[in-house]
Design an enzyme around this catalytic site. Structure first.
Site, short mmCIF file in Angstrom:
data_model
loop_
_atom_site.label_atom_id
_atom_site.label_comp_id
_atom_site.label_asym_id
_atom_site.label_seq_id
_atom_site.Cartn_x
_atom_site.Cartn_y
_atom_site.Cartn_z
N ASP A 115 9.46 2.08 -7.51
CA ASP A 115 10.55 1.30 -6.84
C ASP A 115 11.10 0.12 -7.63
O ASP A 115 12.26 -0.02 -7.37
CB ASP A 115 10.10 0.97 -5.47
N LYS A 136 -2.03 9.44 1.15
CA LYS A 136 -3.01 8.56 2.14
C LYS A 136 -2.17 7.16 2.18
O LYS A 136 -2.56 6.45 1.29
CB LYS A 136 -4.35 8.28 1.67
N SER A 180 -4.12 6.74 -1.93
CA SER A 180 -4.49 5.38 -1.51
C SER A 180 -3.90 4.36 -2.35
O SER A 180 -2.64 3.99 -2.65
CB SER A 180 -5.62 5.38 -1.07
#
Length: 455
Positions: free
Chosen positions: A300, A314, A289
């Site tokens: 990224d 998740k 999460s």
């Protein structure tokens, strides 16, 4: 002619509207019929069951069942469970220190909390809670298990855990006030080690304090390891704060709901607590999460190198909706999916590391037999990723310690420091040391899996 055409179109529209209304009425009638069926069943149980029943208990169980049928993370929180959730996000509660979730009629450990009673007893991510005080935990909801595990500080609870390839582990845990210090840190030579164990209301502030302390202890610090292993997540706002602390600009995460226009984007503001120094983020299959939001954002934006094992996966957003002001508890309901800045879905896939490294030889064997890996993809009711991608299947990790590697050493952390010594560049990373299994991509895991099978 044109008038006839317009009249015809109007008639067609009215016909379509009437058909849609009729269909809606059919759906409404079916819903009312099923609600009547629920009332009928409740009446029969009250009249015919072998012993008297508690209406509230039955209805709460029905609500719980309805929510868990949606996905593993939607749930009904009874008033006590709603109170526990608020305590956890505030950073303190009394219990044994476990983040848990339900799957297939069992409750499993997502992650033990650092320094808590369960962690000290050797409980690990993926362990199944099979019994509490000698009574089976099969079929219990997360709220029911949580209620049994919580209690006054100083009291004891006997819990049995099941683990792949091992005998049942029965431990007696002494409940205590879990004061969640979500961020800790230390200097390791030229580098700073920052451990984030959970994401709560205090995490952003604590991170600022720890980073300032490390920089004062070693003004010549050359980089940081941010350890998110076995961090089961927490508040979205805390994950955004941590990501923002290391990013100067750009999107951190987006969440997308049921409708195309239900998109929220969160972006970084100028300022980098690490002053541009290299960062390595450590993850494993207990990182879930909020941990995955941070790892995905830094990866990224090429702000950090991610080392370890693919995270839990998740990638869904839960909104907590109090019922009657919280007097009747609350609903925790999935309302959106998370996406990393590149548009990749976290859900059921997780964050794949830039350098895949297992902590131990045994852990590498588990990854090679990934049906034993506890992840979001293991849930039969999990949401799909919505982008057509799938989690990587059974495989041998790229690097794994040999069987002789000392159990008290942390190979993942050692490789994280190696990456920092290489300036954060994998193309400058020194080769794995002697005694480490290095597996070329695409190698079949059959031999490794057989060699490490517990039978």
């Amino acid at each position: 002619m044109r008038r006839l055409l317009l009249v015809g179109c109007a008639a067609l529209a009215l016909g379509a509207g009437a058909a849609a209304m009729a269909q809606q009425n059919v759906r409404n009638n079916e819903t009312f019929r099923m609600l009547e069926l629920f009332g009928d069943v409740l009446a029969v149980v009250k009249q015919a069951y072998v012993v008297p029943v508690d209406d509230r208990k039955l209805i709460e169980a029905s609500l719980s069942g309805m929510m868990t049928a949606l996905d593993p993370h939607s749930s009904y929180l009874a008033p006590a469970g709603f109170g526990e959730l608020r305590e956890r996000t505030e950073g303190q509660y009394s219990g044994v220190g476990l983040t848990i979730s339900a799957e297939g009629g069992f409750v499993k450990v997502i992650s033990p909390m650092d320094g808590g009673p369960a962690a000290r007893a050797g409980v690990q991510a993926g362990d199944v809670i099979s019994a509490i005080e000698g009574s089976t935990a099969a079929g219990l909801s997360v709220s029911e298990v949580s209620e049994k595990l919580r209690g006054a500080a100083g009291t004891e609870v006997r819990v049995t855990f099941l683990r792949d390839g091992s005998d049942p582990l029965e431990v007696t845990l002494t409940r205590e006030i879990i004061k969640i210090e979500s961020v800790t840190g230390r200097i390791e030579g030229d580098f700073g080690y920052v451990r984030i164990s959970t994401f709560n209301e205090n995490t952003g502030r604590e991170l600022n304090e720890v980073m300032a302390r490390l920089q004062s202890e070693n003004p010549g610090i050359k980089g940081y390891v941010v350890d998110l292993r076995n961090n089961g997540g927490g508040l979205l706002s805390a994950a955004i704060a941590v990501s923002d602390a290391f990013l100067e600009r750009g999107e951190i995460v987006s969440q997308r709901g049921r409708k195309p226009d239900q998109i929220e984007r969160y972006s970084a503001r100028p300022g980098d607590l690490a002053n541009g120094l290299p960062i390595v983020v450590l993850v494993n299959y207990g990182s879930a999460s909020a941990s995955e939001i941070v790892a995905g954002a830094l990866q990224d934006h090429e702000r950090a190198t991610v080392v370890g094992l693919t995270s839990f996966g998740k990638g869904s957003v839960q909104t907590v909706i109090p019922l009657r002001g919280g007097e009747d508890g609350a609903l925790s309901i999935t309302t959106a999916r998370y996406y990393t800045p590149s548009g990749a879905s976290i859900q059921k896939i997780g964050i794949e590391p830039d350098l895949e490294v297992s902590r131990s030889f045994a852990e590498a064997g588990i990854v090679a037999r990934s049906n034993f890996i506890y992840s979001e993809a293991a849930y039969s009711t999990a949401l799909d990723a919505s982008i057509g991608a799938e989690r990587k299947g059974p495989h041998v990790p790229f690097e794994a310690p040999g069987e002789d590697y000392p159990e008290d050493k942390d190979y993942q952390l050692e490789r994280a420091y190696d990456v920092l010594r290489a300036g954060g560049r994998l193309d400058q990373l020194a080769a794995a040391p002697k005694g480490i299994i290095v597996t070329p991509p695409g190698t079949e895991p059959t031999e490794f899996a057989a060699a490490t099978d517990p039978e």
